[in-house]
Design an enzyme around this catalytic site. Structure first.
Site, PDB file in Angstrom:
ATOM      1  N   CYS A   1      13.597  11.406   5.988  1.00 24.99           N
ATOM      2  CA  CYS A   1      13.652  10.780   7.480  1.00 24.99           C
ATOM      3  C   CYS A   1      15.154  11.611   8.454  1.00 24.99           C
ATOM      4  O   CYS A   1      14.433  11.512   9.423  1.00 24.99           O
ATOM      5  CB  CYS A   1      13.114   9.357   7.590  1.00 24.99           C
ATOM      6  SG  CYS A   1      14.136   9.039   6.468  1.00 24.99           S
TER       7      CYS A   1
ATOM      8  N   GLU B   1       9.741  17.010  14.560  1.00 26.34           N
ATOM      9  CA  GLU B   1      10.265  16.053  13.153  1.00 26.34           C
ATOM     10  C   GLU B   1       9.735  17.034  12.469  1.00 26.34           C
ATOM     11  O   GLU B   1       8.523  17.084  12.081  1.00 26.34           O
ATOM     12  CB  GLU B   1       9.902  15.014  12.588  1.00 26.34           C
ATOM     13  CG  GLU B   1      10.765  14.425  11.191  1.00 26.34           C
ATOM     14  CD  GLU B   1      10.093  13.018  11.358  1.00 26.34           C
ATOM     15  OE1 GLU B   1       9.466  13.258  11.052  1.00 26.34           O
ATOM     16  OE2 GLU B   1      10.908  12.606   9.948  1.00 26.34           O
TER      17      GLU B   1
ATOM     18  N   GLU C   1      10.147   2.057   9.840  1.00 27.90           N
ATOM     19  CA  GLU C   1      11.140   2.714  10.182  1.00 27.90           C
ATOM     20  C   GLU C   1      10.517   4.601  10.232  1.00 27.90           C
ATOM     21  O   GLU C   1       9.808   4.793   9.305  1.00 27.90           O
ATOM     22  CB  GLU C   1      11.652   2.651   9.112  1.00 27.90           C
ATOM     23  CG  GLU C   1      12.530   1.911   7.911  1.00 27.90           C
ATOM     24  CD  GLU C   1      13.776   1.821   8.702  1.00 27.90           C
ATOM     25  OE1 GLU C   1      14.204   2.936   9.388  1.00 27.90           O
ATOM     26  OE2 GLU C   1      14.613   0.158   8.629  1.00 27.90           O
TER      27      GLU C   1
ATOM     28  N   LYS D   1       0.821  -1.377  -0.124  1.00 28.80           N
ATOM     29  CA  LYS D   1       0.356   0.174  -0.171  1.00 28.80           C
ATOM     30  C   LYS D   1       1.340   1.260  -0.132  1.00 28.80           C
ATOM     31  O   LYS D   1       1.481   1.480   1.249  1.00 28.80           O
ATOM     32  CB  LYS D   1      -0.787  -0.100   0.796  1.00 28.80           C
ATOM     33  CG  LYS D   1      -1.923   0.768   1.458  1.00 28.80           C
ATOM     34  CD  LYS D   1      -2.365   2.490   0.854  1.00 28.80           C
ATOM     35  CE  LYS D   1      -1.686   3.169   2.611  1.00 28.80           C
ATOM     36  NZ  LYS D   1      -1.570   4.505   2.152  1.00 28.80           N
TER      37      LYS D   1
END
Ligand code: NAP
Ligand code: MG
Length: 478
Positions: free
Chosen positions: A280, A380, A246, A171
């Site tokens: 990331c 973040e 992750e 997906k």
């Protein structure tokens, strides 16, 4: 615009989704639709998982050399469509085309090739005393991937999972489905047996949720936000699925005294601004000794001035828009609150002039005097925002760098490599680059703390998709 008129999802061939909801991925530069795709429903997901389960028996039993051959064929298919893939990603994501070719397409192709090559030397069975320890395919994998490195993150799951003998239902992000649709076409053309690779485009809350909750899934491999990763773990807990994650990061560049200041600042700015800060492992906190701080600001500002925002498909563009209007607004919110909280706006910011007339642009932004526990140093931001922090002693620098719930990446700069290596050992992160050393796609990639579970890439990436079986032998068997 790419309209997926002839197909919706891929499971043993192209199929029509059973629902009617159309999802539109926007081009973040033109703000116009880029790709339309019909959402796969939970029934479609169930169908795809069923096929993957059926295909698992023969795919996992296939000789590894044959599986490697299929992977190589897919890699060649990707290579022959490299320009289409790069343009699709650049159009849906907004990353400059030149960088897309190299990072978004070339890297995943070589990951596919390297994984295929690795199968020959992987220890599928080893002797341990009177036991034979077998590494066997872990089962059917649900792969859920984000939009920021859409093909790389798919391939980092797909190549080792298929190589290990698992079958996969993917997906992709609803914001960047184009490269996944092309990949399914490539699998189809490569003649990979039906059911080995399946694609179910759709939104996380519907299609993703159905996939990660499905009782026919053995392993969930997810890349995305820590928040969604946490939710997926709870869903997977129902049937004790293996989960590998992750997740996000807030990585630091630590510049020790005696380091090459110009090189280290240039590297930090480039890392932070790559893909408009939507990486990331971006080095988003720059830690500089108090004595070097003012000079580092001048260097960073000069470097930021070279990043003119523009059309991602223009070969000269170095900085594209961010993924969406809501993401742009979210980034601006962080910057505004950071300034209210005492940070100094040294470049860019929400009210910057000179941005293109359309597109979801955020000016390359530099915040100074950011406190280690300020929101901008902890959260973040996922945009082109570099936070500068000053430290007084290397011990403080280590504490500040580690003062994060994340632990994905980091960089250390010092006058000599040994000093940098000693400092790298003190960082609680899964990756550390010292004195500007390059990313290595054969080395394990993943996070400490809330940056994730498990590792991707290289040999360690394969380990994530195998189960261990110990067979005790009554006497030595050859
Ligand atoms: P996200 O919102 O967490 O989404 C990631 C994927 O999960 C998307 O495909 C999303 O679907 C899907 N999803 C959302 N809710 C779900 C649910 N309830 N069940 C199953 N799937 C669900 O992350 P993102 O915004 O796409 O990506 C940005 C984040 O990814 C950042 O935090 C970044 O740090 C992280 N990231 C980490 C790495 C790494 O390797 N550590 C690499 C890249 C990015 P939709 O299509 O609906 O969004
Ligand atoms: Mg999302």
């Amino acid at each position: 615009m790419t309209a997926a008129a002839h197909h919706d999802y891929y499971a043993g061939g192209w199929l029509r989704a059973s629902g009617t909801r159309l999802l539109t991925a926007l081009n973040p530069y033109t703000e116009q639709p880029a790709t339309l795709v019909r959402e796969s429903t939970p029934e479609d997901v169930d169908h795809a998982v069923g096929l993957a389960r059926q295909a698992f028996t023969s795919w996992s039993a296939m000789e590894t050399g044959m599986r490697a051959e299929f992977l190589q064929r897919v890699a060649s298919g990707m290579r022959s469509r490299a320009e289409d893939l790069a343009r699709s990603i650049s159009t849906e994501l907004g990353m400059p085309i030149k960088l897309c070719r190299r990072i978004q397409v070339e890297l995943p192709i070589s990951t596919f090739e390297q994984t295929a090559a690795l199968l020959a030397s992987y220890p599928w069975s080893e002797r341990m005393g009177h036991s034979l320890v077998l590494r066997e395919a872990a089962g059917v994998v649900a792969a859920v991937s984000p939009w920021n490195y859409p093909l790389h993150q798919i391939v980092a799951k797909l190549a080792p999972a298929l190589g290990a003998g698992c079958t996969v239902v993917l997906k992709p992000s609803e914001l960047t489905p184009g490269c996944a649709l092309m990949l399914a076409e490539i699998f189809d053309a490569a003649g990979v047996p039906p059911g080995v690779f399946n694609l179910v485009p759709g939104a996380g809350a519907i299609t993703g949720e159905a996939l990660v909750s499905h009782s026919g899934i053995d392993v969930v491999s997810f890349t995305g936000s820590t928040q969604v990763g946490r939710h997926i773990m709870t869903r997977a807990a129902q049937t004790i699925k293996r989960v590998r994650l992750e997740l996000g990061g807030k990585s630091a560049s630590v510049v020790l005294r005696g380091a090459d200041l110009a090189r280290s600042v240039k590297h930090a700015v480039a890392s932070c601004m790559l893909n408009s800060g939507q990486t990331c492992s971006a080095l988003t906190r720059l830690l500089v000794a108090a004595e070097d701080y003012d000079e580092a600001i001048d260097l960073a500002r000069a470097q930021l001035r070279t990043l003119t925002p523009g059309d991602p498909l223009d070969e000269r563009t170095r900085l594209g828009p961010v993924i969406s209007a809501s993401h742009r607004d979210r980034i601006h919110g962080y910057v505004r609150r950071g300034i209210d909280d005492g940070a100094q706006l040294l470049a860019g910011g929400p009210d910057s002039p000179d941005l293109p007339g359309h597109g979801y642009f955020v000016a390359p932004t530099l915040l100074g005097d950011v406190r280690p526990d300020a929101e901008t140093a902890q959260e973040e931001i996922f945009g082109p925002v570099l936070c500068m922090l000053r430290y007084r002693h290397p011990d403080d620098a280590a504490d500040i760098a580690n003062h994060s719930r994340y632990g994905l990446a980091g960089a250390v700069w010092a006058g000599d490599d040994r000093e940098a290596l000693a400092f790298a050992r003190r960082l609680r992160t899964g990756q550390v680059d010292i004195n500007g050393a390059a990313f290595n796609p054969a080395a394990p990639f993943g996070g400490y703390k809330q940056s994730g579970l498990g590792r991707e890439l290289g040999r360690h990436g394969l380990d994530e998709f195998v189960e261990l079986k110990s067979v005790q032998l009554p006497q030595p068997v050859n």
